[in-house]
Every structure is written in C-alpha cells, then in structure tokens.
Design a protein around this motif. Structure first.
Motif, short mmCIF file in Angstrom:
data_model
loop_
_atom_site.label_atom_id
_atom_site.label_comp_id
_atom_site.label_asym_id
_atom_site.label_seq_id
_atom_site.Cartn_x
_atom_site.Cartn_y
_atom_site.Cartn_z
N ILE A 64 0.83 -1.21 0.00
CA ILE A 64 0.00 0.00 0.00
C ILE A 64 0.86 1.26 0.00
O ILE A 64 0.56 2.23 -0.70
CB ILE A 64 -0.95 -0.02 1.22
CG1 ILE A 64 -1.90 -1.23 1.13
CG2 ILE A 64 -1.76 1.28 1.29
CD1 ILE A 64 -2.79 -1.37 2.33
N ASN A 111 -14.08 6.72 -3.62
CA ASN A 111 -13.43 5.56 -3.00
C ASN A 111 -13.68 5.51 -1.50
O ASN A 111 -13.87 4.43 -0.93
CB ASN A 111 -11.92 5.60 -3.27
CG ASN A 111 -11.61 5.35 -4.73
OD1 ASN A 111 -12.36 4.67 -5.44
ND2 ASN A 111 -10.50 5.90 -5.21
N LEU A 112 -13.68 6.67 -0.85
CA LEU A 112 -13.96 6.69 0.60
C LEU A 112 -15.38 6.23 0.88
O LEU A 112 -15.63 5.53 1.88
CB LEU A 112 -13.74 8.10 1.15
CG LEU A 112 -12.29 8.58 1.24
CD1 LEU A 112 -12.23 10.02 1.75
CD2 LEU A 112 -11.48 7.67 2.17
N GLN A 114 -17.07 4.11 -0.84
CA GLN A 114 -17.13 2.67 -1.05
C GLN A 114 -16.55 1.89 0.12
O GLN A 114 -16.85 0.71 0.29
CB GLN A 114 -16.40 2.29 -2.34
CG GLN A 114 -17.16 2.67 -3.60
CD GLN A 114 -16.43 2.23 -4.86
OE1 GLN A 114 -15.22 2.32 -4.95
NE2 GLN A 114 -17.19 1.75 -5.83
N LEU A 115 -15.70 2.55 0.93
CA LEU A 115 -15.14 1.87 2.10
C LEU A 115 -16.15 1.70 3.22
O LEU A 115 -15.93 0.90 4.13
CB LEU A 115 -13.92 2.65 2.62
CG LEU A 115 -12.70 2.70 1.68
CD1 LEU A 115 -11.61 3.57 2.29
CD2 LEU A 115 -12.17 1.30 1.41
N ILE A 116 -17.24 2.48 3.15
CA ILE A 116 -18.27 2.38 4.19
C ILE A 116 -19.06 1.10 3.95
O ILE A 116 -19.79 0.98 2.96
CB ILE A 116 -19.20 3.60 4.17
CG1 ILE A 116 -18.39 4.88 4.41
CG2 ILE A 116 -20.30 3.45 5.21
CD1 ILE A 116 -19.20 6.15 4.31
N ARG A 117 -18.93 0.15 4.83
CA ARG A 117 -19.61 -1.13 4.71
C ARG A 117 -20.41 -1.39 5.98
O ARG A 117 -19.86 -1.48 7.08
CB ARG A 117 -18.60 -2.26 4.50
CG ARG A 117 -17.95 -2.24 3.12
CD ARG A 117 -18.92 -2.76 2.07
NE ARG A 117 -18.29 -2.91 0.77
CZ ARG A 117 -18.33 -2.02 -0.18
NH1 ARG A 117 -19.00 -0.90 0.02
NH2 ARG A 117 -17.74 -2.23 -1.33
N PRO A 123 -23.90 -1.43 -0.62
CA PRO A 123 -23.00 -0.27 -0.65
C PRO A 123 -23.64 0.93 -1.31
O PRO A 123 -24.48 0.81 -2.20
CB PRO A 123 -21.81 -0.79 -1.47
CG PRO A 123 -22.37 -1.90 -2.29
CD PRO A 123 -23.43 -2.55 -1.46
N PRO A 126 -20.80 5.35 -5.50
CA PRO A 126 -19.66 6.27 -5.35
C PRO A 126 -19.93 7.67 -5.87
O PRO A 126 -19.25 8.61 -5.46
CB PRO A 126 -18.55 5.57 -6.14
CG PRO A 126 -19.25 4.65 -7.09
CD PRO A 126 -20.49 4.22 -6.39
#
Length: 516
Positions: A64, A111-112, A114-117, A123, A126
């Motif tokens: 990363i 993208n941020l 999409q990180l919320i799960r 989901p 975006p």
C-alpha cells in the motif's frame, strides 16, 4: 562400510528414542518439559508474524505504501506536464489546476464512500461521494479561492459527459429485448417520466411561482431515473436469482435507458422554448424542427458508421468507438453552437442505436471503451456539479420548498408506476418493489441541472433566479434519492422478489449491456 555404519547409527537413534520415551512418560518432571515445549512453540509462533511484518516494511517499500507513493508521484508529474504546456493555467486559480483538484478529490470521495460497509446493507453509489467532494471544495473559503473553473470549460466537459451517457444509452438499447418486453417496457419508461414532469411543473408553479415553461423544464430534469444506481443493483439481484423468473431486473434495466432518452429530449425541447423570443406555436414548431433534424442526421450517420470502417480492418472496435464519439460530441456541441438545442441528443441516440444493430457481438467491445471514457468523465461531472452549489446562495425556505416539490413529484411517480404494473402480471409485492426502484436520480440531473443556469447566464441573465432553483432541486434530488434508492433496492429486493435457485437461462437477455 559406509552403509553399515549409517545403519548402525540409525539403530542407535531408534534405541535411544525408545529408551527415553517411557522415561519421559513416567517422569514427574514431564509436565515441566511439556510447559517448556509449549513456551518455546509459542515464542516461535509469535516470532513468525513479526518476521513477516519485517518483510513487508522493506526498503524500497512495497504494498500500500508503494502504491500511495506511486500515485502521488504520478499526480505530481501530470501537473508538471500540464504546467510545462500551459503555465499559469496549471497554477492555483487556473482552470487546469481546478480541474485536477476536482477530479482527484472526486475520485477520493467516491473511494472513501465505497469503504463504508454496513452489514446487511448494500453499498452506497460512489457518485454520491464525488458530488459531496465538489460541494466541500466549493464551500471551504480557502480552497474555493484557489480552485476555480471557467464556466465555458465546465459547460463543455458536462456536455461531453452527456454525450457519453447518450452513446451508452443508445448502444444499451437491445432490439430483441425491446420486442420481448414490448408494451410493458415502453409504458414503464414513458408514462412515469411524463407524469413526474407534469406534476413537478404544477407543484413548482404554485409553490415556487415558476412560469409554466420553467416548471416543465424542471419537471424533465427530475423525470429521468439513474441507470448508474438502478442497473448495478438490478444486476446484483439478477445474479443472485431474485426476480429472474418474471424478468423484473431485465425490465428495469431496459426501461432505464429509454426513460433517460425521453427526459433529455423533453428537457431540450423546454429549454429551446424558454430561451426563445417567439410565441408558443413558433417555439413548438422550432422544437419539432430540431427533433426532425436530429433524427434525420442520426439516421444518415448511423448507416454510415455501420459500414465504415469495414469489417476487414484491424482494431475495428477502437476505430468505431473513436468515430462514434467524435461524431456525437460534434453533434451535441455543434447543435448548441448553431441554436438547434434538441438536435444533438436525438442524433446521438439514433446514430448509436442504428449502428449497434449491425455490429452484433462487436458492440460489447465498443461499450467497454465507452465505459472507460465514462470512468474518466464521471468524477469530473459530479465534482463540477457539486462545485456549482454554494451554501451562501441557498435559502432555507427555498430548500424546504424544493424538498417538498421533489417529494410530491416522487409520490406521483411511485403511484403511477404501481398503477401501470397492475396489468403486467406482477404480484402486489413485486409492483411495490418496481415502483420504489424507479426513484433514484443522478447522472441526467447532474448534466441538465447546471445547463439551465449556464444558458441563462449567456442568453437571459434576468432568469438566473429560476435556473438556480432548478440547480438546487437537481442537487437535492441526487443527494436524497441516489443513496435511498440504492438502499431500498438492495434491502427490499431479497425480501420481496421470488428467488430462482436453479442456474437456468435468464428470461430476458440483455447481451452486452453495461450501466452508465
């Protein structure tokens, strides 16, 4: 000699093991030995992940960290190249600098999001994060001072994004699917959109004091459903087997593109009526003239693209995609340049639909190329739309009235859709699901909302107040309906639709269709 010695050593080792094992079993200190073994094993197990971590933190870095550094350097080099060509335009306050900041901020925002799960919750799209990123950039004083994009640049980029939407809509129309769906698909695509547009015109006329032509213009901005939200959710349900027997996902996928076409055509017709100086009859006739010109031009160009380039050439899909994109962008931008506002969109849709019927399986590759182009313009589109909305220009009472108009128009759309599905062979739960799935709004609102404001600034500055209200309603429509629509489809679908467990063939095939 060597073999006999090795055998003797092996026998001695066996004898030693057999002689020691019973002693260990009978020895009272064996527990201590076992404890020492466990401590040694635990220590070795603890040291293993540490050694793995040491491998990851290497020089040069990997994983990363390497990706972050690479993307950061690539971003900086893109800016350096643009600065070497344009100079001040790439510095803070310039157009290229503003576009780069909005583009990358929109990508990060998407993208941020999409990180919320959340468990058992689908989901969020975006595009909502992209919209909020542009909104935040506009309303932070220090950032908005240095991130500025000229209106002409913003208008051209949004027009290109609209062109890509129309190209994908035209290519996504499958003639076989439309023949099978027949009246149900056309009914679902046309009537709810027109009813929502008419109801929004009535509500805005009495609540916002809009003239009737502005009311219908606002109505067609709201009338379009968003395939960017509907199609991915329907494909997910279809893959899991929900609603496949009656073809509900396929029905909504096919109707979503046609719904957008009707809304965009109605908007451009109302736009030409609003900003023209003639009477109502002359405006209607000029709009009809624009539509006829668009259909004729699209038909001629569509038949040309069917046979040029020919099938014996190399890199055929890429050549076709470039030719179609250049023709359609020229049609949309050129029609605005010469005053035929409704011609460019219709020309694009007719051109791509006629050309796609001849390309057969090769159309899928062209759609993938257009999907790549859309991935580039989508962050720009929603980031620029978010950057158009300023908190200081919004009035609390106007926001409340806009939310009321949006809610009432959605209620009319939901009720109309439910009534239309009564004679289509669906159960009560399925009709409720189809009606609620027909509310998300995003892409078309992002394009058409600012277009009215830009046209008013050029041709009629005294009408900017109406166009700002149209932009506010479009922004709120995306902000409210896109996430809620995605959640409703993802949560209600598995509970309402019948699941077909066998992996049989889908009732309605939409070959090569991709959402836009």
């Amino acid at each position: 000699m060597h073999s006999t010695e090795s055998k003797n050593e092996h026998l001695e080792e066996k004898n030693f093991q057999t002689s020691t094992t019973p002693q260990i079993l009978n020895d009272p200190n064996s527990n201590a030995c076992e404890e020492t073994k466990e401590t040694v094993l635990s220590e070795t197990e603890e040291t293993k992940p540490q050694t793995k971590k040491m491998i990851h933190i290497s020089c040069p870095p990997e994983g990363i960290l390497n990706r972050i550094i690479t993307n950061g350097v690539a971003l900086f080099m893109v800016w350096c190249v643009i600065w070497s060509f344009t100079g001040p335009e790439a510095l803070p306050g310039g157009n290229f600098f503003g576009l780069l900041i909005i583009f990358y901020s929109a990508i990060i925002g998407g993208n941020l999001l999409q990180l919320i799960r959340i468990p058992s919750v689908p989901p969020l799209p975006p595009l909502l994060g992209m919209l909020l990123a542009g909104f935040i950039i506009r309303n932070i004083p220090f950032i908005s001072k240095h991130v500025q994009v000229h209106n002409m640049w913003s208008s051209v980029l949004r027009s290109i994004a609209l062109t890509i939407i129309l190209i994908r809509a035209g290519l996504g129309l499958d003639p076989k699917a439309l023949k099978r769906l027949k009246i149900v698909c056309i009914r679902l695509a046309m009537i709810p959109c027109i009813m929502e547009a008419c109801s929004a015109a009535v509500f805005s006329h009495f609540l916002l004091k809009f003239p009737w032509q502005w009311g219908f213009l606002l109505g067609f901005v709201l009338g379009a459903v968003s395939p960017a939200v509907v199609v991915p959710a329907m494909l997910l349900l279809q893959e899991r087997g929900y609603g496949r027997v009656k073809g509900i996902p396929s029905l909504l996928i096919a109707a979503s593109s046609l719904d957008d076409i009707i809304a965009i055509t109605g908007f451009h017709t109302c736009l030409s009526i609003v900003f023209s100086s003639g009477g109502i009859i002359n405006n209607f006739l000029s709009s009809l003239r624009d539509m006829v010109i668009g259909v004729l031009a699209g038909t001629i160009l569509g038949f040309f693209v069917r046979y040029f380039p020919s099938g014996d050439q190399t890199k055929l899909p890429l050549k076709r995609a470039c030719l179609v994109l250049s023709m359609c962008v020229s049609a949309v931008l050129g029609s605005h340049r010469i005053g035929l506002h409704a011609s460019g969109g219709l020309c694009t849709i007719v051109l791509t639909f006629i050309a796609g019927t001849k390309w057969a399986a090769e159309k899928i590759t062209v759609q993938k190329i257009m999907a790549t182009a859309w991935n580039i313009f989508q962050p720009l589109l929603f980031g620029l739309v978010g950057a158009e909305v300023s908190v200081s220009s919004l009035k609390s009472n106007t926001i409340g009235v806009c939310v009321v108009i949006l809610s009432l128009a959605l209620c009319v759309r939901i009720l109309t859709t439910y009534v239309l599905m009564c004679c289509a062979g669906f159960s009560c739960k399925e009709k409720i699901f189809i009606a609620l799935s027909w509310i998300p709004k995003a892409t078309v609102q992002a394009v058409l909302g600012p277009l009215a404001l830009e046209t008013a600034k050029i041709y009629a500055p005294h009408l900017e107040s109406y166009s700002k209200d149209v932009l506010t309603v479009a922004f709120l429509a995306i902000l409210i309906t896109a996430p809620n629509g995605a959640l409703i489809i993802g949560i209600l679908g598995p509970k309402v639709l019948t699941r077909h467990h066998e992996p049989s063939k889908i009732k309605l095939e939409l070959s090569g269709f991709e959402h836009h």
